[in-house]
Design a protein around this motif. Sequence first.
Motif, mmCIF file in Angstrom:
data_model
loop_
_atom_site.group_PDB
_atom_site.id
_atom_site.type_symbol
_atom_site.label_atom_id
_atom_site.label_comp_id
_atom_site.label_asym_id
_atom_site.label_seq_id
_atom_site.Cartn_x
_atom_site.Cartn_y
_atom_site.Cartn_z
ATOM 1 N N ARG A 68 64.533 0.648 -21.293
ATOM 2 C CA ARG A 68 64.087 0.696 -22.681
ATOM 3 C C ARG A 68 64.940 -0.233 -23.537
ATOM 4 N N ASP A 69 65.279 -1.355 -22.990
ATOM 5 C CA ASP A 69 66.167 -2.288 -23.669
ATOM 6 C C ASP A 69 65.385 -3.210 -24.593
ATOM 7 N N GLY A 70 64.631 -2.621 -25.536
ATOM 8 C CA GLY A 70 63.944 -3.397 -26.555
ATOM 9 C C GLY A 70 63.058 -4.496 -26.003
ATOM 10 N N LEU A 71 63.276 -5.714 -26.502
ATOM 11 C CA LEU A 71 62.434 -6.848 -26.129
ATOM 12 C C LEU A 71 62.510 -7.175 -24.652
ATOM 13 N N HIS A 72 63.627 -6.867 -24.015
ATOM 14 C CA HIS A 72 63.837 -7.271 -22.628
ATOM 15 C C HIS A 72 63.617 -6.125 -21.644
ATOM 16 N N GLY A 73 63.121 -4.999 -22.118
ATOM 17 C CA GLY A 73 62.924 -3.854 -21.249
ATOM 18 C C GLY A 73 61.713 -4.013 -20.339
ATOM 19 N N ARG A 74 61.643 -3.131 -19.352
ATOM 20 C CA ARG A 74 60.541 -3.160 -18.389
ATOM 21 C C ARG A 74 59.405 -2.227 -18.792
ATOM 22 N N GLU A 75 59.602 -1.441 -19.836
ATOM 23 C CA GLU A 75 58.570 -0.542 -20.314
ATOM 24 C C GLU A 75 57.880 -1.137 -21.540
ATOM 25 N N TYR A 76 56.597 -0.877 -21.654
ATOM 26 C CA TYR A 76 55.817 -1.366 -22.791
ATOM 27 C C TYR A 76 56.090 -0.492 -24.005
ATOM 28 N N ILE A 77 56.448 -1.100 -25.120
ATOM 29 C CA ILE A 77 56.672 -0.382 -26.375
ATOM 30 C C ILE A 77 55.546 -0.764 -27.329
ATOM 31 N N SER A 78 54.722 0.199 -27.683
ATOM 32 C CA SER A 78 53.555 -0.050 -28.517
ATOM 33 C C SER A 78 53.923 0.025 -29.992
ATOM 34 N N THR A 79 53.430 -0.935 -30.759
ATOM 35 C CA THR A 79 53.636 -0.926 -32.212
ATOM 36 C C THR A 79 52.313 -0.781 -32.957
ATOM 37 N N SER A 80 51.272 -0.374 -32.290
ATOM 38 C CA SER A 80 49.961 -0.252 -32.937
ATOM 39 C C SER A 80 49.853 1.076 -33.681
ATOM 40 N N VAL A 81 49.119 1.055 -34.784
ATOM 41 C CA VAL A 81 48.883 2.252 -35.594
ATOM 42 C C VAL A 81 47.409 2.294 -35.967
ATOM 43 N N ASP A 82 46.964 3.462 -36.395
ATOM 44 C CA ASP A 82 45.564 3.669 -36.781
ATOM 45 C C ASP A 82 45.486 4.000 -38.267
ATOM 46 N N ILE A 83 44.452 3.476 -38.914
ATOM 47 C CA ILE A 83 44.155 3.807 -40.311
ATOM 48 C C ILE A 83 42.774 4.446 -40.348
ATOM 49 N N GLY A 84 42.670 5.584 -41.010
ATOM 50 C CA GLY A 84 41.364 6.216 -41.148
ATOM 51 C C GLY A 84 41.410 7.696 -40.840
ATOM 52 N N PRO A 85 40.321 8.409 -41.145
ATOM 53 C CA PRO A 85 40.256 9.853 -40.886
ATOM 54 C C PRO A 85 40.211 10.145 -39.395
ATOM 55 N N LYS A 86 40.997 11.123 -38.990
ATOM 56 C CA LYS A 86 41.080 11.472 -37.575
ATOM 57 C C LYS A 86 40.584 12.902 -37.375
ATOM 58 N N PRO A 87 39.634 13.147 -36.470
ATOM 59 C CA PRO A 87 39.179 14.519 -36.211
ATOM 60 C C PRO A 87 40.272 15.323 -35.522
ATOM 61 N N MET A 88 40.436 16.570 -35.931
ATOM 62 C CA MET A 88 41.469 17.416 -35.358
ATOM 63 C C MET A 88 41.033 18.073 -34.049
ATOM 64 N N ARG A 89 39.726 18.064 -33.796
ATOM 65 C CA ARG A 89 39.228 18.661 -32.546
ATOM 66 C C ARG A 89 37.894 18.024 -32.195
ATOM 67 N N LEU A 90 37.507 18.119 -30.969
ATOM 68 C CA LEU A 90 36.224 17.611 -30.497
ATOM 69 C C LEU A 90 35.298 18.783 -30.182
ATOM 70 N N CYS A 91 34.041 18.658 -30.558
ATOM 71 C CA CYS A 91 33.041 19.696 -30.302
ATOM 72 C C CYS A 91 32.034 19.184 -29.272
ATOM 73 N N PHE A 92 31.720 20.034 -28.289
ATOM 74 C CA PHE A 92 30.785 19.668 -27.230
ATOM 75 C C PHE A 92 29.659 20.691 -27.168
ATOM 76 N N SER A 93 28.514 20.248 -26.740
ATOM 77 C CA SER A 93 27.383 21.142 -26.518
ATOM 78 C C SER A 93 27.574 21.883 -25.196
ATOM 79 N N PRO A 94 26.809 22.958 -24.946
ATOM 80 C CA PRO A 94 26.931 23.660 -23.657
ATOM 81 C C PRO A 94 26.700 22.738 -22.460
ATOM 82 N N GLU A 95 25.940 21.674 -22.668
ATOM 83 C CA GLU A 95 25.697 20.732 -21.575
ATOM 84 C C GLU A 95 26.826 19.711 -21.416
ATOM 85 N N GLY A 96 27.819 19.767 -22.277
ATOM 86 C CA GLY A 96 28.930 18.831 -22.190
ATOM 87 C C GLY A 96 28.751 17.578 -23.018
ATOM 88 N N ARG A 97 27.728 17.536 -23.883
ATOM 89 C CA ARG A 97 27.504 16.358 -24.707
ATOM 90 C C ARG A 97 28.393 16.427 -25.945
#
Length: 484
Positions: free
Chosen positions: A146-175
């Motif tokens: 985790r050595d910043g720019l030179h590390g072997r792991e990917y460090i994501s800097t992306s963010v989201d703007i907008g309303p986010k649903p707190m839960r997902l609703c599905f029909s009995p058929e899974g739709r």
Amino acid sequence: MPDRYHIHTVPTPGRFYRTGKFGGIDWREDCSRCANCVKLRCCFDVYAHEGVHNRDPLAPIGTLNECKACFSCVQGCTKGLLSLSVNPEFLEMGDDYWTPDILLSTWNQADSGKIPVSGAGYRGRFHGPGFDSIWTDMSEIVRPTRDGLHGREYISTSVDIGPKPMRLCFSPEGRLLSPPAELLELQLPAVLDLDPRIDSNSRLARARAMAARDLRTVAMVAAAEAAGLSPDLRPFVVPVFRGGDAPELGAIEAVDRMAELVDGPGLIALAEAVRAATPGAILSIRLRLAPGTGDRVMALFRAGFRVFHLSADLHGRMQGEDGSAGPHIKDALRVIHGDLVGAGVRDEVTLIVSGGIALAEHMAKSILCGADLVGVDTALSVALGCRVCRGNGPLQGEAGGDGAASSCSRCPAGIDGADAAYAARRMVNLMGAWHSQLIEVLGAMGIREVRRLRGEMGRAIFMEEIEKEAFGDLLRVTGGQGVA
């Protein structure tokens, strides 16, 4: 794993001869014109660039604005004619918040797009007001993965703007029954914001839009200017509308993915007009950070809004009704973030904060205090040569100042006349350097994505809390006055 996000920077020298921090004084009266003159051996070629010191022995004493203060010439001159001091003109730049060091560091980052390095260690204070009272947790800095720019792991800097649903609703058929989330994903936790001190300008608007396209983020642009931009830039532009400004309604067609509405009496009517024209667009509400802003955010949340842009003054302070400066943005953020968490709606809301974001560390610390992302405004102007000067009237946050564009209407750096392509490259370079520093901070904290940094106040030390914990009993005994 997604492709590693990288900002491609291009060295772009500034347009003006800048004022340097250190000034070399050359007392030429006793110069013997040595064949092995130390001036010719300067590893930074400072004396070669500052030709007046080499070509005209009768020229008046002047400073070396490109000097890096290595002292090799001072120590190597056999006659002892050279000395070094801090340039007095440098000390006159900026103000107590936008210090000369911040301005010079911003210019250098906009030149090269690289992380600034002092070369002589940190010689400043270890704490101070505002963001300087926050120390971040660097406990993971020893982990090589985790050595910043030179590390072997990917460090994501992306963010989201907008309303986010707190839960997902599905029909009995899974739709899936839940509507799809209307999110705008940015690869950088920063938007390019309007500088409140500078008049709206189509050339600067185009420059911010071009920079946002390269950075894969968005640029805030006055609605009137957004309508004149080319279609290829529209996806990276957020038109800013002001309530009660009827002519701006004609610019609604410029809205592509997101629009920002300034809070005011005509907010609801303006929001309905924008939604009717572009149903899928995300609406952000720009609020002046002032007492009662938290209550206003909750009221607008209940009215159906989910994205809020909190705007502080030039120094990152809350603005009182009388124009006075209030608490710092870090303190206001912690309160608003905590209120949203307490109401159980924090994950449904996107908070953008701007004002006083002068360094890359301010971006990280704002997110740590509860913001989702920041708006960069004055720093972009500094990248183009701005000195945050005070010669043309009061600035935002000062007595008598409201941040109006008139305070910079006679800019000596001519920012409004800068070529759009040149300005865009300087902005990209600055944000590229900030992005690299953000990755270094996240890597040192052991955090693999910037979304996890939001509100992680347990990963930081706040000076006020440490003082209260260490000296609380003493302050109570002395009535809060301390002891001699």
